[in-house]
Design a protein around this motif. Structure first.
Motif, PDB file in Angstrom:
ATOM      1  N   ILE A  54       0.817  -1.007  -0.461  1.00 50.38           N
ATOM      2  CA  ILE A  54       0.275   0.361   0.074  1.00 50.38           C
ATOM      3  C   ILE A  54       1.092   1.259  -0.496  1.00 50.38           C
ATOM      4  CG2 ILE A  54      -1.241   1.215   1.431  1.00 50.38           C
ATOM      5  CD1 ILE A  54      -3.016  -1.139   2.262  1.00 50.38           C
ATOM      6  N   LEU A  55       1.983   1.053   0.523  1.00 50.71           N
ATOM      7  CA  LEU A  55       2.613   2.683   1.406  1.00 50.71           C
ATOM      8  C   LEU A  55       3.337   2.549  -0.071  1.00 50.71           C
ATOM      9  CD1 LEU A  55       4.041   1.683   4.481  1.00 50.71           C
ATOM     10  CD2 LEU A  55       2.333   2.804   3.891  1.00 50.71           C
ATOM     11  N   TYR A  56       4.169   1.673  -1.380  1.00 47.77           N
ATOM     12  CA  TYR A  56       4.701   2.323  -2.594  1.00 47.77           C
ATOM     13  C   TYR A  56       3.437   2.372  -3.200  1.00 47.77           C
ATOM     14  CZ  TYR A  56       5.226  -2.767  -2.462  1.00 47.77           C
ATOM     15  OH  TYR A  56       5.447  -4.493  -2.567  1.00 47.77           O
ATOM     16  N   GLN A  57       2.651   1.480  -2.923  1.00 46.07           N
ATOM     17  CA  GLN A  57       1.436   2.159  -4.588  1.00 46.07           C
ATOM     18  C   GLN A  57       0.682   3.409  -3.992  1.00 46.07           C
ATOM     19  OE1 GLN A  57       0.957   0.764  -7.076  1.00 46.07           O
ATOM     20  NE2 GLN A  57      -1.013  -1.199  -6.981  1.00 46.07           N
ATOM     21  N   VAL A  58       1.106   4.170  -3.189  1.00 45.62           N
ATOM     22  CA  VAL A  58      -0.025   5.052  -2.689  1.00 45.62           C
ATOM     23  C   VAL A  58       1.035   6.171  -3.134  1.00 45.62           C
ATOM     24  CG1 VAL A  58       0.064   7.119  -0.858  1.00 45.62           C
ATOM     25  CG2 VAL A  58      -1.160   4.954  -0.558  1.00 45.62           C
ATOM     26  N   GLU A  59       2.424   5.708  -3.377  1.00 48.56           N
ATOM     27  CA  GLU A  59       3.716   7.188  -4.316  1.00 48.56           C
ATOM     28  C   GLU A  59       3.663   7.171  -5.419  1.00 48.56           C
ATOM     29  OE1 GLU A  59       5.437   9.070  -2.322  1.00 48.56           O
ATOM     30  OE2 GLU A  59       4.281   8.455  -0.341  1.00 48.56           O
ATOM     31  N   ARG A  60       3.363   5.853  -5.929  1.00 46.82           N
ATOM     32  CA  ARG A  60       2.836   5.487  -7.232  1.00 46.82           C
ATOM     33  C   ARG A  60       1.716   6.052  -7.968  1.00 46.82           C
ATOM     34  NH1 ARG A  60       1.363   0.797  -8.498  1.00 46.82           N
ATOM     35  NH2 ARG A  60       1.669   1.084 -10.810  1.00 46.82           N
ATOM     36  N   LEU A  61       0.891   5.669  -6.933  1.00 48.01           N
ATOM     37  CA  LEU A  61      -0.154   6.611  -7.296  1.00 48.01           C
ATOM     38  C   LEU A  61      -0.880   7.943  -7.348  1.00 48.01           C
ATOM     39  CD1 LEU A  61      -2.970   3.980  -6.504  1.00 48.01           C
ATOM     40  CD2 LEU A  61      -2.092   4.232  -8.519  1.00 48.01           C
ATOM     41  N   ALA A  62       0.435   8.503  -6.528  1.00 46.33           N
ATOM     42  CA  ALA A  62       0.477   9.752  -6.780  1.00 46.33           C
ATOM     43  C   ALA A  62       1.527  10.301  -7.540  1.00 46.33           C
ATOM     44  CB  ALA A  62       1.302  10.432  -4.814  1.00 46.33           C
ATOM     45  N   GLY A  63       1.965   9.727  -8.325  1.00 48.87           N
ATOM     46  CA  GLY A  63       3.008  10.249  -9.289  1.00 48.87           C
ATOM     47  C   GLY A  63       4.574  10.565  -9.040  1.00 48.87           C
ATOM     48  N   ASN A  64       4.829   9.960  -7.384  1.00 49.77           N
ATOM     49  CA  ASN A  64       6.021   9.916  -6.825  1.00 49.77           C
ATOM     50  C   ASN A  64       7.026   8.405  -6.614  1.00 49.77           C
ATOM     51  OD1 ASN A  64       5.311  12.611  -5.753  1.00 49.77           O
ATOM     52  ND2 ASN A  64       4.392  11.443  -3.816  1.00 49.77           N
ATOM     53  N   HIS A  65       7.157   8.673  -8.312  1.00 44.61           N
ATOM     54  CA  HIS A  65       7.859   7.307  -8.685  1.00 44.61           C
ATOM     55  C   HIS A  65       9.152   6.684  -7.814  1.00 44.61           C
ATOM     56  CE1 HIS A  65       4.961   5.800 -11.385  1.00 44.61           C
ATOM     57  NE2 HIS A  65       4.735   6.824 -11.569  1.00 44.61           N
ATOM     58  N   GLU A  66      10.141   8.551  -7.613  1.00 52.66           N
ATOM     59  CA  GLU A  66      11.431   7.668  -7.571  1.00 52.66           C
ATOM     60  C   GLU A  66      11.239   7.226  -5.869  1.00 52.66           C
ATOM     61  OE1 GLU A  66      13.617  11.566  -8.187  1.00 52.66           O
ATOM     62  OE2 GLU A  66      13.631  11.366 -10.062  1.00 52.66           O
ATOM     63  N   GLU A  67      10.499   7.895  -5.502  1.00 54.98           N
ATOM     64  CA  GLU A  67      10.076   7.306  -3.921  1.00 54.98           C
ATOM     65  C   GLU A  67       9.884   6.138  -4.291  1.00 54.98           C
ATOM     66  OE1 GLU A  67       9.937   6.800   0.521  1.00 54.98           O
ATOM     67  OE2 GLU A  67      11.334   8.528  -1.032  1.00 54.98           O
ATOM     68  N   ALA A  68       8.346   5.472  -4.359  1.00 55.54           N
ATOM     69  CA  ALA A  68       8.243   3.844  -5.243  1.00 55.54           C
ATOM     70  C   ALA A  68       8.919   2.991  -5.113  1.00 55.54           C
ATOM     71  CB  ALA A  68       7.023   4.458  -6.109  1.00 55.54           C
ATOM     72  N   LEU A  69      10.080   3.475  -5.951  1.00 55.74           N
ATOM     73  CA  LEU A  69      11.032   3.458  -6.160  1.00 55.74           C
ATOM     74  C   LEU A  69      12.146   2.951  -4.882  1.00 55.74           C
ATOM     75  CD1 LEU A  69      13.023   1.985  -9.124  1.00 55.74           C
ATOM     76  CD2 LEU A  69      14.313   3.888  -9.252  1.00 55.74           C
ATOM     77  N   ARG A  70      12.511   3.653  -4.718  1.00 53.83           N
ATOM     78  CA  ARG A  70      13.230   3.382  -3.000  1.00 53.83           C
ATOM     79  C   ARG A  70      12.572   2.194  -2.193  1.00 53.83           C
ATOM     80  NH1 ARG A  70      13.575   4.086   1.486  1.00 53.83           N
ATOM     81  NH2 ARG A  70      11.786   5.461   1.854  1.00 53.83           N
ATOM     82  N   MET A  71      11.127   2.698  -1.943  1.00 48.99           N
ATOM     83  CA  MET A  71      11.202   1.365  -1.169  1.00 48.99           C
ATOM     84  C   MET A  71      10.743   0.240  -1.995  1.00 48.99           C
ATOM     85  SD  MET A  71       7.797   4.633   0.122  1.00 48.99           S
ATOM     86  CE  MET A  71       6.947   3.217   1.248  1.00 48.99           C
ATOM     87  N   MET A  72      10.356   0.375  -3.195  1.00 50.34           N
ATOM     88  CA  MET A  72      10.082  -1.518  -3.658  1.00 50.34           C
ATOM     89  C   MET A  72      11.543  -1.793  -3.661  1.00 50.34           C
ATOM     90  SD  MET A  72       7.486  -0.444  -6.545  1.00 50.34           S
ATOM     91  CE  MET A  72       7.716   0.641  -7.499  1.00 50.34           C
ATOM     92  N   ILE A 127      16.155 -11.201  -9.897  1.00 53.59           N
ATOM     93  CA  ILE A 127      15.857  -9.897  -8.551  1.00 53.59           C
ATOM     94  C   ILE A 127      17.200  -8.855  -8.123  1.00 53.59           C
ATOM     95  CG2 ILE A 127      16.012 -10.315  -5.860  1.00 53.59           C
ATOM     96  CD1 ILE A 127      14.491 -12.685  -6.438  1.00 53.59           C
ATOM     97  N   ALA A 128      18.415  -9.720  -8.971  1.00 50.08           N
ATOM     98  CA  ALA A 128      19.625  -9.465  -8.689  1.00 50.08           C
ATOM     99  C   ALA A 128      18.886  -8.470  -9.539  1.00 50.08           C
ATOM    100  CB  ALA A 128      20.766  -9.968  -9.014  1.00 50.08           C
ATOM    101  N   LEU A 129      18.883  -7.629 -10.718  1.00 49.84           N
ATOM    102  CA  LEU A 129      18.802  -6.643 -11.871  1.00 49.84           C
ATOM    103  C   LEU A 129      17.932  -5.535 -10.909  1.00 49.84           C
ATOM    104  CD1 LEU A 129      19.174  -5.397 -14.899  1.00 49.84           C
ATOM    105  CD2 LEU A 129      17.564  -6.578 -15.665  1.00 49.84           C
ATOM    106  N   ALA A 130      16.685  -6.607 -10.155  1.00 50.53           N
ATOM    107  CA  ALA A 130      16.111  -5.241 -10.210  1.00 50.53           C
ATOM    108  C   ALA A 130      16.678  -4.108  -8.910  1.00 50.53           C
ATOM    109  CB  ALA A 130      15.061  -5.880  -9.119  1.00 50.53           C
ATOM    110  N   ARG A 131      17.866  -5.499  -7.612  1.00 49.59           N
ATOM    111  CA  ARG A 131      18.274  -4.247  -7.009  1.00 49.59           C
ATOM    112  C   ARG A 131      19.201  -3.329  -7.612  1.00 49.59           C
ATOM    113  NH1 ARG A 131      19.092  -9.912  -4.486  1.00 49.59           N
ATOM    114  NH2 ARG A 131      17.614  -9.335  -2.359  1.00 49.59           N
ATOM    115  N   LYS A 132      19.906  -3.339  -9.236  1.00 48.08           N
ATOM    116  CA  LYS A 132      20.461  -2.254  -9.905  1.00 48.08           C
ATOM    117  C   LYS A 132      19.662  -0.989 -10.070  1.00 48.08           C
ATOM    118  CE  LYS A 132      24.122  -5.381 -10.977  1.00 48.08           C
ATOM    119  NZ  LYS A 132      24.475  -5.702 -12.012  1.00 48.08           N
ATOM    120  N   GLY A 133      18.012  -1.879  -9.891  1.00 46.53           N
ATOM    121  CA  GLY A 133      17.018  -0.457 -10.539  1.00 46.53           C
ATOM    122  C   GLY A 133      17.886   0.775 -10.213  1.00 46.53           C
ATOM    123  N   GLY A 134      18.259   1.475  -8.774  1.00 42.75           N
ATOM    124  CA  GLY A 134      18.221   2.210  -7.778  1.00 42.75           C
ATOM    125  C   GLY A 134      19.278   3.052  -8.326  1.00 42.75           C
ATOM    126  N   GLU A 135      20.301   1.923  -9.353  1.00 37.33           N
ATOM    127  CA  GLU A 135      21.016   3.211  -9.639  1.00 37.33           C
ATOM    128  C   GLU A 135      20.919   3.524 -11.277  1.00 37.33           C
ATOM    129  OE1 GLU A 135      23.948   0.065 -10.000  1.00 37.33           O
ATOM    130  OE2 GLU A 135      23.538  -0.478  -7.571  1.00 37.33           O
TER     131      GLU A 135
END
Length: 581
Positions: A461-479, A572-580
């Motif tokens: 829910i917490l990162y869906q709230v950020e996604r739906l509000a358009g805060n994708h950077e914060e959502a990405l960090r949380m995910m 999963i390893a590739l997903a962890r690199k998403g923040g970079e």
């Protein structure tokens, strides 16, 4: 000195020679250690063999010792034999089923004179009868696999013999605690069991390994030795009683697991994975003996394990067979939770028509039996079907009814799950502040209970709230942080859904190629493992459509094809690199 086990009483002579012989070294082969001073054991493990499910190519298979031996021995009786794409899977199955035992592989390969690898693999259910030879220069004990095992068995004293027979009742290994509980009639005191186990390990009939999850000793029997043990058990007429004791032990184990399935640090899904073959054997006993009561309870307690370890189809099949038993209709207090369990598995398979039927029958049954917590769970489940059908107002009302019951009976875990569900309804209504508040309220309870699954639901829910509000950077960090939550990496159904969301945010942030690769990998893994979170709850568009603002069609298809080839660990390893990115 070869085959010293048949003159093991002469071990002191060897010790005396070592003491009196200057610079003397003695190399001894034996199925059992000599237990003398100065002895240094060097165990000879089975040959390396492939895992058949990997479907490795023929040239890759030849890197395994067992496969190479099979090919060599098959050529001796059938010139020109080779490992080909057509027979590779069957040869891999043969060598794997025979546990990499050289004698067993040689005897199996000798059948290539008149049987294909597929024919041999298909007859390995009775390996002891199949695997016999006609070599005139072999000792009698090596003419058949049964003779070879019987030779070692005959060297044992009566107590270890009885113990070996009873331990054959386990499938896929066992713990010392399980042996104490199931084999008590044969093992006597704990000290007797310890001595018996030591004798079996000494004689290479049982193997001990340290369990990576619990640190406990875990014991294993090669499949061919287990088949021999079960033959001996059948001869003494003790098999059925032991099957019952085995099933009752594992029923008690899954009851304990069900109460603590998601507790951080207890690692129950991993522990049940190690016991999965034993659970299957217990369920088989319940169905064969028409014990619907034990079978339904065991399967119901195991359903969350089947869900988070992506055994969805197997769990649903087991519950279907049990619920179809006429005897199950006479025990509504066990039938109702089993209906909720099979409904949950169908839900994660995204088979929502079947889900509704199971959930509704569970609700109706609980309405008759009057078990209020069961009724609350049924309402909780039915509310999610309303969300999937995009009817959040109806879902909200249903989940509030569930919450009221849980609050009335002071079930704090149920209250937390219901608050989370109400938050999901607010999320779908785009009431993001209310969704966020309820998620945090649920989080307080899940944190106190150390419930990693509940924590992951709140994070959703917490990162869906950020996604739906358009805060994708914060959502990405949380995910990305959620990828490392205890338990989550082993939960394939939830993991693939998380990566779909992560891919969506990456594309929104301008990283289309990486996002498409991840989405393709999650799609393939979801189909391979048989399920995931309902698409209606994820609220993501087709990633290839989203990526068209950044990539052309050829680039999108190339990225999708690349991602679809990745293993889950690579995804999963590739997903962890998403923040970079």
């Amino acid at each position: 000195m070869d085959n010293f086990e048949h003159v093991i009483d002469a071990a002191p002579v060897v010790a005396s020679l070592l003491v009196n012989g200057d610079r003397l070294r003695i190399l001894v082969t034996s199925r059992a250690p000599l237990h003398v001073s100065g002895e240094r054991e060097s165990p000879v493990p089975p040959m390396s063999v492939p895992i058949p499910a990997r479907n490795e190519k023929a040239d890759q298979l030849l890197t395994y010792e067992g496969i190479t031996l099979f090919e060599q021995r098959a050529r001796e009786v059938r010139p020109g034999f080779s490992i080909t794409p057509g027979n590779a899977r069957a040869v891999a199955e043969i060598c794997s089923r025979l546990d990499g035992l050289p004698l067993a592989i040689e005897l199996a390969a000798a059948k290539s004179r008149f049987l294909t690898p597929a024919d041999i693999a298909g007859r390995l259910e009775d390996a002891l009868s199949l695997l016999s030879g006609r070599s005139r220069d072999r000792p009698e004990r090596q003419q058949t696999l049964r003779n070879a095992i019987a030779w070692s068995y005959g060297l044992l004293e009566e107590h270890p013999k009885a113990l070996l027979r009873t331990l054959g009742i386990f499938s896929g290994g066992w713990t010392f605690e399980a042996a104490e509980a199931v084999c008590a009639n044969q093992t006597g005191e704990t000290g007797d069991l310890l001595q018996g186990m030591e004798a079996l390990v000494d004689n290479s009939l049982v193997v001990m390994r340290e369990d990576d999850i619990t640190g406990e000793s875990r014991f294993f029997m090669l499949q061919t030795i287990r088949e021999f043990a079960l033959e001996c058990l059948g001869e003494v007429g003790e098999r059925e009683d032991l099957r019952r004791r085995h099933a009752m032990y594992f029923l008690a184990l899954v009851r304990k697991a069900d109460e603590n399935m998601f507790v951080v640090g207890m690692k129950w899904p991993d522990r049940l994975e190690a016991e999965h073959d034993n659970l299957r054997a217990a369920l088989r006993w319940a169905k064969e003996t028409r014990n619907a009561e034990a079978g339904l309870e065991l399967a119901t307690c195991a359903w969350r394990f089947w869900q988070v370890r992506s055994h969805l189809a197997e769990g649903r099949r087991q519950l279907t067979e049990l619920l179809d038993m006429e005897e199950s209709r006479d025990i509504p207090h066990l039938r109702a939770p089993a209906l909720n369990a099979i409904g949950g598995l169908a839900y994660w398979q995204n088979d929502f028509d079947a889900t509704r039927g199971y959930y509704q029958e569970a609700h109706d049954t609980y309405s008759v039996t009057g078990k209020v917590t069961g009724l609350a769970e049924s309402l909780y489940n039915l509310g999610f079907l309303s969300l999937i059908e995009r009817r959040p107002d109806e879902a909200l009302e249903t989940h509030q009814r569930s919450l009221a019951i849980y609050e009335q009976v002071e079930d704090e875990s149920g209250v937390a799950y219901s608050k989370w569900a109400i938050g999901m309804a607010h999320l779908q209504r785009r009431e993001l502040d209310a969704a966020h508040r309820l998620a945090l309220e649920a989080r307080e309870t899940f944190d106190r209970l150390e419930n990693w699954f509940g924590q992951s639901l709140v994070d959703f829910i917490l990162y869906q709230v950020e996604r739906l509000a358009g805060n994708h950077e914060e959502a990405l960090r949380m995910m990305i942080a959620s990828l490392d939550l205890p338990g989550v990496t082993g939960d394939v159904s939830s993991m693939t859904s998380l990566i779909e969301l992560l891919a969506d945010s990456l594309i929104a942030l301008g990283h289309a190629r990486l996002g498409v690769r991840l989405a393709a990998g999650a799609d393939r893994a979801g189909r391979e493992y048989g399920g995931g979170a309902p698409p209606a709850l994820l609220e993501v568009s087709d990633p290839r459509d989203l990526a068209r603002a950044q990539l052309n069609d050829d680039e999108i298809e190339a990225a999708w094809a690349e991602g679809a080839r990745l293993s889950l660990d690579e995804i999963i390893a590739l997903a962890r690199k998403g923040g970079e990115a």
